[in-house]
Write an enzyme that holds these catalytic residues in place. Structure first.
Site, mmCIF file in Angstrom:
data_model
loop_
_atom_site.group_PDB
_atom_site.id
_atom_site.type_symbol
_atom_site.label_atom_id
_atom_site.label_comp_id
_atom_site.label_asym_id
_atom_site.label_seq_id
_atom_site.Cartn_x
_atom_site.Cartn_y
_atom_site.Cartn_z
ATOM 1 N N ASP A 78 3.651 0.825 12.705
ATOM 2 C CA ASP A 78 2.766 -0.315 12.879
ATOM 3 C C ASP A 78 3.311 -1.405 13.788
ATOM 4 O OD1 ASP A 78 0.780 0.739 11.267
ATOM 5 O OD2 ASP A 78 1.672 -0.059 9.453
ATOM 6 N N ASP B 231 0.804 -1.222 0.000
ATOM 7 C CA ASP B 231 0.000 0.000 0.000
ATOM 8 C C ASP B 231 0.835 1.269 0.000
ATOM 9 O OD1 ASP B 231 0.875 -0.405 2.601
ATOM 10 O OD2 ASP B 231 -1.104 -0.222 3.520
#
Length: 741
Positions: free
Chosen positions: A453, A74
């Site tokens: 993350d 992404d």
């Protein structure tokens, strides 16, 4: 563990760059390549190995070449699988600062008839502040590229990014390509991607949902298009087809209802002439609570519901078992054999279902799965074993090996060759969005890092994923602060987002952690940067919500047991400790362009220099190691400033006109000042530079093949190895460079 991606969008929201209009051809370098610098020296660049860490949104095996596959992410570019080496080769590292928005890959396409051809649809965000998308095309499997800029935006990091593929080579004509967009309908190229125009005759009209054409799939000589802006609950079409490339029609009898609201992916079984489609009630990867799997016998037009398990039951603990369906992949060797994945299944954990009879019965591969994550221990997420996965929308079956299945998660790619034993198939694919770096001057660790993350990691070696995995006690999903006491490197503090606490300290250089015994109330909702003074006796913690709201900073002198508010500290500023004097802290007020200092270990701050740049530009204040009061201020679009009197006065450095981030490393032999590294502009381009003479002159140390998009977060040199530098990227992990000797 949920892995939110909003922070990446937030950090770039004010950094929109104009995408260059000229077509570009670039050579993509192998994993480690000598990069010639301006002075004739050379640097070799590699990834610090973590292993994945980001959302792999698509995997595509080539149907006519054994061992050839591509993956998309992404925000971290595209990769080609090198079967002989057993690793992924990055294909888009040549995209530079101005093209940061192109590091998100919306879709990949290959040409079954021409194995060298591969196409990438690039564009991370479809927001007004982001640049337009582009299509890269290659004749040599991504070794070199030609580029066609689009006049529309793509959204590889938007909702629905796990759908696809949105790009397709026409099955009747290799010169014709189709590209599905989110807001601008269907595009068509008749010259192998060199130019694009709206496809005539496509009937669906975009809406504000931002999904548009979610997939394109060849069904014999026909093309089918999934449409994500329809309302499946009222029967509005969400699947279209064309037999001749001109006339499009809604596919009759297609499923409707909440569970079939948004088509996600499709795969065609050429043996049985059946098209399988996965659906969900939202585009995902988050927000899905219902879904289904259907197949269409294309010869007869007959539909069948072949959903493995209907969402909506309850787990053993009484939780609602809600989820959608995501990936689907057929076995090219065995008729009626395919796999599908669940998505957003948090209560009972996502799985991959497999059938050998066209969907009459299914087996959950999770039930017998045995995982080996010894190569990437962080995948245990602080538990005793990994879970099967989450955000499973990328799913592929090797067309040359029926038992070779791979699937993507929000952090890795798992693969199996016997349908039971699974391990990460991720070497070379590094996608972390890195925001914190510390290179210790002593001790076992070569590097400490913090990512959006996966929190904080302790790197014993640069060439292997950290053996301790991600920092625990507590586990943080995204790091917001990481600092080491300059005169006491065994003491480290960190902050971040987490369900069970947001801050921790370490007395062994980051090997083990203890959570703060208490924390300010705002810490849970707006953890921000944190600092410790030179001897580790005082902590300063600033608070900034992801939406930009700033709050008062707090101070602790007992490892986070108690905290007091610092009313004189500028809200939201990043605290910077003086590396030589424990009594000194600094902060830069970006609202007023003022440097403030504390001479009482952070109890109070007073203004020193004012009249400096202010506003919404990017600012980075750093202190030179081993020196008191030697401060450097990087100002996006406004250059570099230096103070040698603790911030009482600053002078502008004449050698560069833009500086985005700056750090220090071991001095060159014979030099009496640390090497300085920066991402900035000394002439016409933004690049990575080193100076060995206190910023009088700079040497570019990356090249056009090694740029990695947006790299303005943090850069640090190694205090123990001259010339070694660590660079944080927004999607390509941690890059480190070393002079070739």
């Amino acid at each position: 563990m949920r892995t939110p991606r909003l922070s990446r969008r937030a950090v770039l929201a004010g950094s929109a760059a104009t995408v260059a209009a000229a077509a570009v051809s670039g050579v993509v370098s192998p994993v480690a390549v000598a990069a010639p610098a301006a002075d004739g020296s050379a640097y070799r660049w590699r990834n610090v190995v973590v292993g994945g860490t980001g959302f792999v949104t698509g995997v595509l095996f080539h149907s006519s070449v054994r061992g050839l596959a591509y993956a998309r992410t992404d925000i971290g570019g595209a990769y080609r699988w090198d079967d002989r080496a057993g690793r992924w080769t990055p294909l888009t590292d040549h995209l530079g600062w101005d093209d940061w928005n192109l590091l998100g890959v919306e879709a990949i396409a290959v040409d079954p008839a021409h194995p060298g051809r591969v196409y990438l649809a690039l564009g991370t965000y479809a927001q007004s502040w982001a640049g337009n998308g582009a299509v890269l095309r290659s004749e040599d499997r991504g070794a070199t590229w030609s580029r066609a800029d689009l006049d529309v935006k793509l959204g590889a990091n938007e909702d629905g990014r796990g759908a696809g593929e949105r790009l397709l080579v026409d099955p009747r004509d290799s010169d014709t390509l189709w590209l599905g967009t989110r807001h601008d309908g269907l595009l068509k190229s008749t010259d192998r991607g060199a130019t694009w125009a709206a496809a005539s005759g496509f009937p669906a009209k975009p809406s504000a949902s931002g999904q548009g054409v979610v997939f394109l799939v060849a069904v014999g000589r026909a093309v089918y298009a999934g449409w994500g802006d329809g309302d499946g609950t009222s029967g509005t079409a969400n699947l279209y087809r064309t037999a001749d490339g001109t006339a499009w029609e809604a596919v009759p009898g297609q499923p409707s209802g909440t569970a079939a609201k948004v088509p996600i992916r499709a795969a065609y079984d050429t043996h049985t002439r059946e098209l399988y489609v996965t659906y969900a009630n939202a585009p995902g990867p988050n927000g899905q609570s219902d879904g289904s799997v259907h197949k269409l016998r294309t010869a007869t037009g007959k539909w069948a519901d072949v959903t493995p398990v209907k969402p909506g039951g309850t787990t053993d603990d009484g939780s609602a078992d809600t989820f959608g369906y995501g990936g689907v992949a057929v076995d090219a060797r065995r008729p009626g054999t395919l796999a599908v994945s669940t998505n957003n299944r948090w209560a009972d954990v996502d799985t991959v279902y497999r059938t050998t009879n066209g969907g009459r019965t299914w087996t959950s591969l999770k039930d017998a799965a045995v995982f080996d994550v010894s190569e990437t221990p962080y995948l245990k997420w602080g538990d005793d074993k990994p879970k099967f996965g989450w955000w499973i929308q990328a799913l592929a079956v090797d067309p040359y090996d029926s038992k070779h299945i791979v699937y993507g998660t929000g952090a890795t790619l798992y693969g199996t060759r016997d349908l039971k034993r699974w391990a990460p198939q991720i070497r070379g694919l590094e996608e972390a969005s890195v925001v914190q770096l510390v290179s210790p001057p002593a001790g076992e660790a070569r590097l400490l890092s913090g990512s959006r993350d996966i929190g904080v990691m302790y790197h014993e070696r640069l060439t292997a994923s950290p053996a301790r995995g991600m920092a625990t006690n507590p586990v943080s999903g995204s790091a917001t602060g990481l600092a080491q006491a300059a005169a006491k490197p065994s003491y480290v503090v960190r902050a971040g987002w987490g369900d069970n606490g947001n801050g921790a300290y370490s007395n062994d250089g980051g090997q083990t952690w203890a959570p703060f015994e208490a924390q300010p109330d705002i810490a849970k909702d707006a953890p921000g940067p944190i600092a410790t003074n030179a001897d580790g006796s005082a902590l300063l913690w600033s608070f900034v919500h992801w939406d930009g709201t700033k709050y008062a900073a707090h101070r602790s002198t007992d490892n986070g047991t108690t905290w007091s508010e610092i009313s004189s500290f500028p809200k939201g500023a990043t605290p910077v400790a003086d590396p030589a004097d424990p009594a000194l802290f600094y902060a830069y007020d970006t609202d007023t362009g003022t440097l403030l200092a504390s001479t009482d270990s952070g109890r109070s701050f007073t203004a020193r220099a004012d009249g400096l740049p202010s506003g919404d530009a990017q600012f980075k204040l750093v202190a030179a190691p081993g020196r008191s009061g030697d401060l450097w201020l990087s100002v996006k679009w406004n250059g570099l400033y230096r103070s040698t009197d603790g911030g009482v006065s600053f002078s502008k450095v004449a050698s560069c006109w833009a500086s985005y981030t700056l750090g220090f490393g071991r001095a060159a032999d014979g030099a009496d000042y640390p090497a300085i590294y920066q991402v900035g502009s000394t002439d016409t381009i933004t690049a990575v530079y080193r100076s060995d003479d206190e910023a009088k002159t700079w040497t570019r140390i990356n090249d056009d093949a090694h740029q990695w998009g947006w790299t303005g977060e943090v850069i640090v040199g190694d205090p123990r190895v001259y010339g070694r530098v660590y660079l944080a990227t927004n999607g390509r992990g941690i890059q480190y460079g070393e002079p070739v000797r």
